[in-house]
Structure formats: structure tokens, C-alpha cells
Motif scaffolding. Sequence first.
Motif, short mmCIF file in Angstrom:
data_model
loop_
_atom_site.label_atom_id
_atom_site.label_comp_id
_atom_site.label_asym_id
_atom_site.label_seq_id
_atom_site.Cartn_x
_atom_site.Cartn_y
_atom_site.Cartn_z
N GLN A 169 17.19 -0.65 28.76
CA GLN A 169 18.06 -1.71 29.24
C GLN A 169 18.85 -1.24 30.47
OE1 GLN A 169 18.49 -0.72 25.81
NE2 GLN A 169 16.95 -2.19 25.13
N PHE A 170 18.99 -2.13 31.44
CA PHE A 170 19.69 -1.80 32.67
C PHE A 170 20.63 -2.94 33.06
CE2 PHE A 170 15.68 0.39 32.66
CZ PHE A 170 15.95 1.64 33.19
N LYS A 171 21.61 -2.60 33.90
CA LYS A 171 22.48 -3.59 34.50
C LYS A 171 22.21 -3.59 36.00
CE LYS A 171 27.35 -4.91 35.01
NZ LYS A 171 28.75 -4.55 34.68
N LEU A 180 21.81 1.40 30.80
CA LEU A 180 22.86 1.23 29.80
C LEU A 180 22.62 2.20 28.64
CD1 LEU A 180 22.90 -2.67 29.77
CD2 LEU A 180 24.22 -1.12 31.21
N LYS A 181 23.68 2.86 28.23
CA LYS A 181 23.55 3.89 27.20
C LYS A 181 24.13 3.48 25.85
CE LYS A 181 21.75 6.95 30.04
NZ LYS A 181 20.36 7.41 29.89
N PHE A 186 25.66 -2.81 26.86
CA PHE A 186 24.63 -3.84 26.75
C PHE A 186 25.28 -5.23 26.68
CE2 PHE A 186 21.81 -6.59 24.33
CZ PHE A 186 20.58 -6.35 24.91
N LYS A 187 26.33 -5.36 25.87
CA LYS A 187 27.01 -6.65 25.71
C LYS A 187 27.73 -7.06 26.99
CE LYS A 187 27.70 -6.25 20.70
NZ LYS A 187 28.68 -6.15 19.60
N GLU A 188 28.28 -6.09 27.70
CA GLU A 188 29.05 -6.38 28.91
C GLU A 188 28.16 -6.75 30.09
OE1 GLU A 188 31.41 -2.95 29.58
OE2 GLU A 188 32.74 -3.29 27.88
N LYS A 191 24.66 -11.68 32.39
CA LYS A 191 23.54 -12.21 33.15
C LYS A 191 22.89 -11.16 34.04
CE LYS A 191 26.40 -13.97 36.95
NZ LYS A 191 26.78 -15.17 37.74
N ASN A 192 23.53 -10.03 34.21
CA ASN A 192 22.97 -8.94 35.03
C ASN A 192 22.10 -7.99 34.22
OD1 ASN A 192 24.24 -9.70 37.51
ND2 ASN A 192 26.16 -8.89 36.72
N LEU A 193 21.88 -8.33 32.93
CA LEU A 193 21.08 -7.48 32.08
C LEU A 193 19.60 -7.56 32.47
CD1 LEU A 193 20.82 -5.70 29.49
CD2 LEU A 193 20.48 -7.84 28.22
#
Length: 228
Positions: A169-171, A180-181, A186-188, A191-193
Motif C-alpha cells: 500500500q502506498f500514498k 505505508l507501514k 493506511f486509514k489516513e 483518496k490518495n491510497l
Amino acid sequence: MLKLNRILAVALFAIVACVGSLMADPPAAKPYPTPNVYPLSWQLKFEHGLPKRIVVDVPGEKGPQAYWYMTYLVTNKTDREQMWLPTIEFLTEDGRVIQSDGKDIPGKVFDAIKERERKPLMEPATKVSGTIRIGDAEAKESVAIWAEPTPRLGHFSIFVSGLSGEVRQFKKVDGNLIELKTGAEFKEAGKNLVILRKTLQLNFFINGDDVYPGEDVVNENAESWVMR
């Protein structure tokens, strides 16, 4: 005065050199994420044939329709049952992405391919999706089918996802991907996920033209694993 002029000249030369260096060597873009060198999760064995062209008389059409297909065999060599939920996409030379086995592929096309390939155990893609049990005897045999995008293919690639459990997973921030670690990150992301999955990329090339479509040799180039 002469000494001061010399100091100013040296300083100016340093500034010009620095600016020139920045112009000559712009900051390098961050490399796109790639799969881990050693598998981090389960992975299915995927064997495939070369892509082939077939022309089929389809009811309701004015004339015979051309399709491309690739046969494959998926085997679970892991230590437990796995879910095979594939997405197989065709990437054309001009950048179009076409998913296999769409609603525009009549069942008659699958029947024609099965007869040509003489594979009695071959099943449609919709029937092989799902749980794959362990062992060679439980392997799933099927075919990916696409309506012909163009008579002249040139270079093209086929992407097969669903073969591995490796997911990252990345932002997306200012065009860059930041991994993302934690679950909180991940939750934060909102829409940029961006979620990337380990995907097999198969590369091909047809050294010919559209005068005799389907008769030129399909050459297989190196394959690789990518995050997509």
C-alpha cells in the motif's frame, strides 16, 4: 582591488558551475516500486502458451470475427489452498489496456479454441476462478481471450495478476508513492491510497505487418514480475 576582483570572479565561476550542474543533471525520479527479490507471500505456478489468433463465425455478426487468446495452466504448489481470482490484461503498443474474457466474447469463441487446441480439460475463465487445491492433479486449465484490438500488434504485453499474495500500500504525494507501514497510515491515506499487487508481465513481439494477420511468428521476450 585586483585581489577583490579575483575573489569575485572565483565566486561567480562557482555559482555558474553550480547552476550548470543542476541544469545538466536534473533530480532523478524516484524508482517505481518493484516486488521483493524473495517472495514475501504465497505464489501460484503459471504456465502459458504463446498468444494466437483465431477467426470465428459469430451469430449476429456480418462476417467472421478475429480474436487473440493465450492458453494457461495454474498449479498450486504452496502448502495450503489458495484463491485464484485473476485479472489478465492485454497492453497494446499504443497504450490501450484490454481485459480478457469480457462480455463481448461469445461462448462460441471458447468452444472453437478448445477444439483447435485439443484440450479436453480446458474450462472457461469463469469456471476456473476460485479455490485451487494443492497439487498437480488440482491444476486449473483455461484460456484468456480478447477481441482483436488491431490487425498489426507489433510489441504487446500481457499482465497476469492474482498469482501472488504480495500486496503493498502506498500514498500518492506530489506524484510520488510513499509506502505505508502501519494501519493508521493506511486509514489516513484516503483518496490518495494506491494499492499495488505483484503481477506477472509477459512480453511479446510480432515482426510482421497486417497483410497476412495471424500468420507471422509471435516472439516471446523476457518476462518479469512487477507491482501494478
